[in-house]
Design a protein around this motif. Structure first.
Motif, short mmCIF file in Angstrom:
data_model
loop_
_atom_site.label_atom_id
_atom_site.label_comp_id
_atom_site.label_asym_id
_atom_site.label_seq_id
_atom_site.Cartn_x
_atom_site.Cartn_y
_atom_site.Cartn_z
N TYR A 192 63.95 -24.65 -21.35
CA TYR A 192 65.35 -24.86 -21.74
C TYR A 192 65.66 -26.34 -21.98
O TYR A 192 65.27 -27.21 -21.20
N ALA A 193 66.43 -26.59 -23.06
CA ALA A 193 66.91 -27.95 -23.33
C ALA A 193 67.90 -28.36 -22.25
O ALA A 193 68.52 -27.50 -21.59
N ILE A 194 68.08 -29.65 -22.09
CA ILE A 194 68.91 -30.17 -21.00
C ILE A 194 70.35 -29.65 -21.09
O ILE A 194 70.94 -29.26 -20.07
N GLU A 195 70.90 -29.51 -22.30
CA GLU A 195 72.28 -29.04 -22.44
C GLU A 195 72.40 -27.54 -22.11
O GLU A 195 73.49 -27.06 -21.78
N CYS A 196 71.26 -26.82 -22.21
CA CYS A 196 71.29 -25.39 -21.83
C CYS A 196 71.38 -25.30 -20.31
O CYS A 196 72.11 -24.49 -19.77
N LEU A 197 70.61 -26.16 -19.63
CA LEU A 197 70.61 -26.15 -18.16
C LEU A 197 71.96 -26.59 -17.61
O LEU A 197 72.47 -26.03 -16.66
N LYS A 198 72.54 -27.62 -18.26
CA LYS A 198 73.77 -28.20 -17.72
C LYS A 198 75.02 -27.41 -18.13
O LYS A 198 75.92 -27.22 -17.34
#
Ligand SMILES: C=Cc1cc(F)c(CN2CC[C@](CC#N)(n3cc(C(N)=O)c(NC(=O)OC)n3)[C@H](F)C2)cc1O
Length: 298
Positions: A192-198
């Motif tokens: 997952y990309a960082i914006e998906c995690l956050k």
């Protein structure tokens, strides 16, 4: 042959309709959060001369069919590309669509194939380019995959791979950029990309991030000792030993990324890092990646 009328040669049944009674279970191929994929022999003549098919079925819960399931079937049915697994039909039960029938690729996923077939760099880059071609087609129809990984790429033969599963694929309406979901169950967080995690914000750019992780898997030949989960745990400087999404986010915010695989060309390292740019807008498109692979493979 003039004396055979057309009606004697044309099939009078819809080939995309599969009858449950002719599906003979062979073995399980995979298990997901909401269901499983099974190998069946579809044998209407009941003489073993039928064809092998891969069947995806949901874990039936009190008989209601989740709306997302119909969507997944409609999506695969609408996709025609040499690097996307072929839709074959549906099997209905009590008039409700319950099973999705796909072509069967006996060589299985890249995750299983790569560790046992020592592929050279040029073959790896050819497969990587084909994944980009399938994904470029998917994005051209405004779909985001959301689960691109070596485990979901199938091997047709030593020169052809196909994206094989669309369980998390979503449509992004015109004018929108993100698709937001409340993640549940076992999300593939290391892809997952960082914006998906956050923020659970999925987009065409987050698929690019996942492609970068898939390219890393290809370059490590899916060696489980170098798998993304294993490497991220190692990078967690082993202190608390408990990897949470928060710890992963902290690592990514500190610009930590998966390490460069052994014998990985510098250009490939650069490409992966571009796919893993913190800013989604800085990540390349699949069109750009295809051109890069074309150039490198010349
Ligand atoms: C209900 C949800 C759900 C259930 C699941 F089991 C999975 C996980 N599944 C995906 C399909 C899978 C891998 C891919 N791509 N695969 C397809 C074929 C084929 N078409 O031939 C195949 N062949 C094979 O293994 O040959 C030896 N494997 C493998 F089954 C894992 C994902 C899910 O969303």
């Amino acid at each position: 042959n003039p004396d055979i009328s057309p009606s004697e040669t044309l099939p009078d049944t819809d080939p995309s309709v599969f009858h449950k009674r002719y599906l003979k279970k062979m073995r399980d191929l995979g298990e997901g959060h909401f269901g499983k994929v099974t190998l069946y022999l579809y044998d209407p003549a009941n003489d073993g001369t039928g064809e092998l098919v891969a069947v995806k079925a949901l874990k039936q819960d009190n008989g209601h069919v989740p709306e997302g399931w119909i969507k997944e079937i409609e999506i695969l049915k609408s996709l025609y590309h040499s690097n996307i697994v072929k839709y074959k039909g549906c099997c209905t039960e009590l008039g409700q669509v319950v099973q999705l029938i796909m072509e069967y690729l006996p060589l299985g996923s890249l995750q299983k194939y790569l560790p046992t077939h020592k592929l050279g760099m040029s073959r790896c880059l050819m497969f990587a380019q084909q994944i980009c071609q399938g994904m470029e087609y998917l994005h051209s129809k405004r779909y985001i995959h959301r689960d691109l990984a070596a485990r979901n790429v199938l091997v047709e033969n030593e020169s052809l791979v196909k994206i094989g599963d669309f369980g998390l694929t979503k449509y992004i309406p015109e004018g929108e950029i993100y698709y937001r979901v409340r993640e549940d169950g076992d999300s593939p967080v290391f892809w997952y990309a960082i914006e998906c995690l956050k923020e659970s914000k999925f987009s065409f750019s987050s698929d690019i991030w996942s492609f970068g992780v898939t390219l890393y898997e290809i370059l490590t030949r899916c060696d489980h000792r170098q798998s993304p989960p294993v490497k991220f745990f190692e990078m967690m400087d082993g202190a608390q030993g408990q990897m949470t999404v928060m710890v992963l986010i902290k690592q990514l915010e500190k610009q930590q990324r998966l390490p460069r695989p052994k014998d990985c060309p510098h250009e490939m390292k650069m490409l992966m890092e571009q796919c893993w740019a913190a800013d989604p807008a800085q990540r390349p498109s699949f069109r750009y990646l295809i051109e890069k692979f074309e150039a490198i493979r010349q």
